[in-house]
Design a protein around this motif. Structure first.
Motif, mmCIF file in Angstrom:
data_model
loop_
_atom_site.group_PDB
_atom_site.id
_atom_site.type_symbol
_atom_site.label_atom_id
_atom_site.label_comp_id
_atom_site.label_asym_id
_atom_site.label_seq_id
_atom_site.Cartn_x
_atom_site.Cartn_y
_atom_site.Cartn_z
ATOM 1 N N LYS A 118 15.949 -0.636 -1.090
ATOM 2 C CA LYS A 118 15.402 0.513 -1.807
ATOM 3 C C LYS A 118 14.640 1.434 -0.858
ATOM 4 O O LYS A 118 14.809 2.666 -0.887
ATOM 5 C CB LYS A 118 14.487 0.021 -2.924
ATOM 6 N N GLN A 119 13.812 0.866 0.005
ATOM 7 C CA GLN A 119 13.040 1.688 0.939
ATOM 8 C C GLN A 119 13.956 2.378 1.941
ATOM 9 O O GLN A 119 13.756 3.548 2.277
ATOM 10 C CB GLN A 119 12.016 0.814 1.660
ATOM 11 N N ALA A 120 14.991 1.651 2.418
ATOM 12 C CA ALA A 120 15.891 2.251 3.402
ATOM 13 C C ALA A 120 16.663 3.425 2.806
ATOM 14 O O ALA A 120 16.799 4.485 3.424
ATOM 15 C CB ALA A 120 16.852 1.189 3.938
ATOM 16 N N LEU A 121 17.176 3.254 1.595
ATOM 17 C CA LEU A 121 17.940 4.333 0.963
ATOM 18 C C LEU A 121 17.032 5.495 0.558
ATOM 19 O O LEU A 121 17.448 6.660 0.621
ATOM 20 C CB LEU A 121 18.691 3.790 -0.254
ATOM 21 N N ALA A 122 15.820 5.176 0.143
ATOM 22 C CA ALA A 122 14.877 6.251 -0.201
ATOM 23 C C ALA A 122 14.543 7.083 1.029
ATOM 24 O O ALA A 122 14.385 8.307 0.947
ATOM 25 C CB ALA A 122 13.614 5.653 -0.819
ATOM 26 N N ALA A 123 14.438 6.401 2.187
ATOM 27 C CA ALA A 123 14.145 7.136 3.424
ATOM 28 C C ALA A 123 15.283 8.093 3.787
ATOM 29 O O ALA A 123 15.053 9.128 4.424
ATOM 30 C CB ALA A 123 13.905 6.147 4.567
ATOM 31 N N GLU A 124 16.511 7.776 3.368
ATOM 32 C CA GLU A 124 17.641 8.669 3.610
ATOM 33 C C GLU A 124 17.686 9.828 2.619
ATOM 34 O O GLU A 124 18.468 10.757 2.777
ATOM 35 C CB GLU A 124 18.957 7.891 3.516
ATOM 36 N N LEU A 126 18.450 9.467 -0.698
ATOM 37 C CA LEU A 126 19.435 9.265 -1.748
ATOM 38 C C LEU A 126 18.819 9.304 -3.141
ATOM 39 O O LEU A 126 19.516 9.581 -4.120
ATOM 40 C CB LEU A 126 20.166 7.926 -1.546
ATOM 41 N N PHE A 127 17.508 9.013 -3.241
ATOM 42 C CA PHE A 127 16.863 9.019 -4.549
ATOM 43 C C PHE A 127 16.074 10.305 -4.801
ATOM 44 O O PHE A 127 15.383 10.414 -5.814
ATOM 45 C CB PHE A 127 15.909 7.817 -4.673
ATOM 46 N N ALA A 128 16.164 11.262 -3.896
ATOM 47 C CA ALA A 128 15.361 12.485 -4.014
ATOM 48 C C ALA A 128 15.776 13.287 -5.242
ATOM 49 O O ALA A 128 16.957 13.375 -5.594
ATOM 50 C CB ALA A 128 15.505 13.330 -2.755
ATOM 51 N N ALA A 129 14.795 13.874 -5.887
ATOM 52 C CA ALA A 129 15.073 14.662 -7.096
ATOM 53 C C ALA A 129 15.890 15.909 -6.777
ATOM 54 O O ALA A 129 16.644 16.400 -7.626
ATOM 55 C CB ALA A 129 13.755 15.048 -7.757
ATOM 56 N N GLU A 130 15.783 16.433 -5.528
ATOM 57 C CA GLU A 130 16.470 17.672 -5.176
ATOM 58 C C GLU A 130 17.993 17.513 -5.196
ATOM 59 O O GLU A 130 18.719 18.503 -5.399
ATOM 60 C CB GLU A 130 16.022 18.137 -3.785
ATOM 61 N N ARG A 131 18.494 16.326 -4.961
ATOM 62 C CA ARG A 131 19.940 16.150 -4.905
ATOM 63 C C ARG A 131 20.540 15.788 -6.270
ATOM 64 O O ARG A 131 21.763 15.693 -6.404
ATOM 65 C CB ARG A 131 20.315 15.063 -3.900
ATOM 66 N N LYS A 132 19.707 15.603 -7.278
ATOM 67 C CA LYS A 132 20.212 15.235 -8.603
ATOM 68 C C LYS A 132 20.710 16.495 -9.326
ATOM 69 O O LYS A 132 20.037 17.533 -9.336
ATOM 70 C CB LYS A 132 19.129 14.520 -9.413
ATOM 71 N N ALA A 226 26.241 8.230 -5.116
ATOM 72 C CA ALA A 226 25.671 9.419 -4.478
ATOM 73 C C ALA A 226 26.759 10.402 -4.058
ATOM 74 O O ALA A 226 26.551 11.623 -4.063
ATOM 75 C CB ALA A 226 24.836 9.000 -3.274
ATOM 76 N N ALA A 227 27.945 9.885 -3.695
ATOM 77 C CA ALA A 227 29.038 10.755 -3.235
ATOM 78 C C ALA A 227 29.877 11.316 -4.381
ATOM 79 O O ALA A 227 30.771 12.142 -4.147
ATOM 80 C CB ALA A 227 29.942 9.967 -2.278
ATOM 81 N N SER A 228 29.617 10.899 -5.617
ATOM 82 C CA SER A 228 30.431 11.354 -6.749
ATOM 83 C C SER A 228 30.257 12.854 -6.982
ATOM 84 O O SER A 228 29.136 13.380 -6.980
ATOM 85 C CB SER A 228 30.032 10.577 -8.009
ATOM 86 N N ARG A 229 31.389 13.545 -7.177
ATOM 87 C CA ARG A 229 31.328 14.974 -7.514
ATOM 88 C C ARG A 229 30.957 15.188 -8.968
ATOM 89 O O ARG A 229 30.435 16.243 -9.333
ATOM 90 C CB ARG A 229 32.686 15.635 -7.222
ATOM 91 N N LEU A 230 31.252 14.207 -9.808
ATOM 92 C CA LEU A 230 30.899 14.308 -11.218
ATOM 93 C C LEU A 230 29.489 13.763 -11.430
ATOM 94 O O LEU A 230 29.102 12.765 -10.804
ATOM 95 C CB LEU A 230 31.888 13.498 -12.062
ATOM 96 N N VAL A 248 19.729 6.206 -7.950
ATOM 97 C CA VAL A 248 20.568 7.190 -7.275
ATOM 98 C C VAL A 248 21.318 8.086 -8.256
ATOM 99 O O VAL A 248 21.761 9.176 -7.898
ATOM 100 C CB VAL A 248 21.564 6.469 -6.339
ATOM 101 N N ALA A 249 21.474 7.632 -9.495
ATOM 102 C CA ALA A 249 22.231 8.425 -10.471
ATOM 103 C C ALA A 249 21.498 9.728 -10.789
ATOM 104 O O ALA A 249 20.295 9.868 -10.571
ATOM 105 C CB ALA A 249 22.441 7.610 -11.744
#
Length: 445
Positions: A118-124, A126-132, A226-230, A248-249
């Motif tokens: 969780k910490q590793a992916l958060a550092a990348e 992947l869980f950021a609100a900006e990409r949702k 994370a890579a899903s276009r939908l 990540v969703a």
């Protein structure tokens, strides 16, 4: 130069204290897994044990303020995962770990792996609100990725039939548990994106244990979401179950039924903005809390190094060690007292009246000789009396009893009076008038 060397001489206690501060400062708190051995739980409520693997072992202590939160009482041989502070027990100079948490190794390792990933992916990011991405306001067709026989699909279809019967549903079947679940889920995501026939996707599964839901914490699946276009809505488990797929969703629903309500609800743009702002606020709050938590941890470490509880814990551990030594000393004293009692019993056996009777007969014989020499003139007068006394003495002699056909049976030089003194295969000796018979016991009646 020699004077400078003298000023650098350490006392033992100073060196132990310096080593403890170095260990606590450099190592701090660590995760450690191993097998429990030599577990001791004295009346103080503290736990002392060793944690070992196939090559090394480490002394550990877990004080009662921390071990109260352990859900399963440990025992020797248990595999556990421990989080604690590396330190030095100054009174003995022992390198040890002071445990703060303890969990069975299987469940604990899964939680540790979950937090690390969780910490590793958060550092990348992947869980950021900006990409949702926001969900479509009025979707015409949705896709469901789940097991076609599971309760999650049934719950979703029931809600959609009630709230939005006109909404089209396409099911992308996949296993949701076991070794094949992750590849199938990733394939279903890829297939849904390739066909591009839905407005959004629901990734759904019913509740279960951490092991049951572990497929939704797989890094490959998280990156595929994370890579899903939908847009993807994650509805995995119950409300208390949080997986990496939820994080990540684009939107997390507490249950599959709640996900169906969210995607079928006629929400306004303002409501969607509130949801997005709420998610951003929640994540910002989580980041802020994480920062404050790290600062608090650093302050706690500094406080622990200077807090009197450190010395109190060591003194409490020393008291427990003294208590254990006292118990062992009492046990040794009891054993010594039992040995002395046995020796006294042997001495008492040596002073048995039978031995004294033999000495008395010898003394009587000596007196008889002296009396014969001194009173030879009166011998005839008392000859009849002496003969009578001699016959009586002879009648009382054990040898006379033996000459009449009786015998004496001995076991370990002790006269046998009842069968409870011997058992089968014991060797016994029978004294007769003219000798001794040695035999082995076949049975007793």
């Amino acid at each position: 130069m020699q004077q400078e060397k003298l000023t650098n001489i350490y006392t033992v206690s100073r060196l132990a204290r310096h080593a403890r501060l170095l260990l606590e400062g450099d190592m701090g708190a660590v995760w450690l897994t191993g097998e429990i051995s030599n577990l001791a739980m004295p009346a103080s409520g503290h736990w002392y044990f060793s944690l070992k693997d196939n090559q090394s072992q480490l002394r550990c202590a877990m004080f009662k303020g921390n071990n109260r939160s352990v859900s399963v009482r440990p025992k020797d041989g248990d595999q556990v995962l421990i989080f604690g502070k590396v330190t030095l027990y100054e009174p003995r100079g022992d390198f040890q770990l002071v445990a703060q948490t303890m969990a069975p190794a299987g469940e604990g390792l899964l939680k540790q792996q979950f937090e690390a990933l969780k910490q590793a992916l958060a550092a990348e990011g992947l869980f950021a609100a900006e990409r949702k991405r926001p969900l479509p306001a009025h979707p015409a067709r949705i896709g469901i990725i789940s097991s076609p026989t599971g309760a999650a699909v049934h719950d979703i279809l029931t809600v959609l039939a009630r709230r939005a019967p006109q909404l089209e549903v396409i099911l992308y079947p996949s296993s949701v548990q076991g070794e094949s679940a992750v590849p199938q889920l990733i394939h279903a995501l890829a297939e849904a994106n390739r066909r591009n026939e839905t407005d959004l996707l629901l990734l759904a599964r019913g509740g279960g244990s951490l092991e049951d839901l572990w497929s939704f914490n797989d890094e490959r699946l998280v990156r595929a979401i994370a890579a899903s276009r939908l847009p993807v809505v994650s509805a995995v488990g119950h409300e208390v179950d949080v997986s990496l797929s939820d994080l990540v969703a684009d939107l997390r629903a507490p249950t599959p039924s709640a996900a169906a309500e969210l995607v079928s609800a006629d929400s306004s743009v303002q409501r969607r903005q509130w949801q997005q702002q709420g998610q951003r606020l929640e994540q910002a709050m989580q980041r802020w809390l994480a920062d404050r938590h790290n600062q608090l941890g650093q302050l706690q470490q500094r406080l622990q190094r200077q807090h009197p509880s450190q010395r109190l814990q060591q003194q409490s551990q020393q008291l427990d060690q003294l208590h254990l030594r006292l118990e062992r000393a009492i046990s040794r004293r009891l054993e010594q007292a039992q040995q002395r009692a046995g020796q006294a019993a042997l001495r008492l056996a040596h002073q048995h009246p039978g031995q004294r009777l033999v000495h008395s007969k010898d003394r009587l014989h000596t007196l008889e000789q002296r009396l014969h020499g001194a009173l030879n003139i009166r011998l005839n007068h008392f000859e009849h009396k002496l003969a009578l006394a001699g016959s009586r003495l002879h009648a009382m002699s054990p040898l006379a009893t033996l000459s009449r056909g009786y015998s004496i049976t001995l076991h370990n030089n002790k006269v046998l009076t009842h069968t409870g003194q011997i058992k089968e295969n014991d060797v016994i000796s029978t004294r007769l008038a003219n000798g001794e018979v040695v035999s082995r016991v076949i049975s007793t009646r």
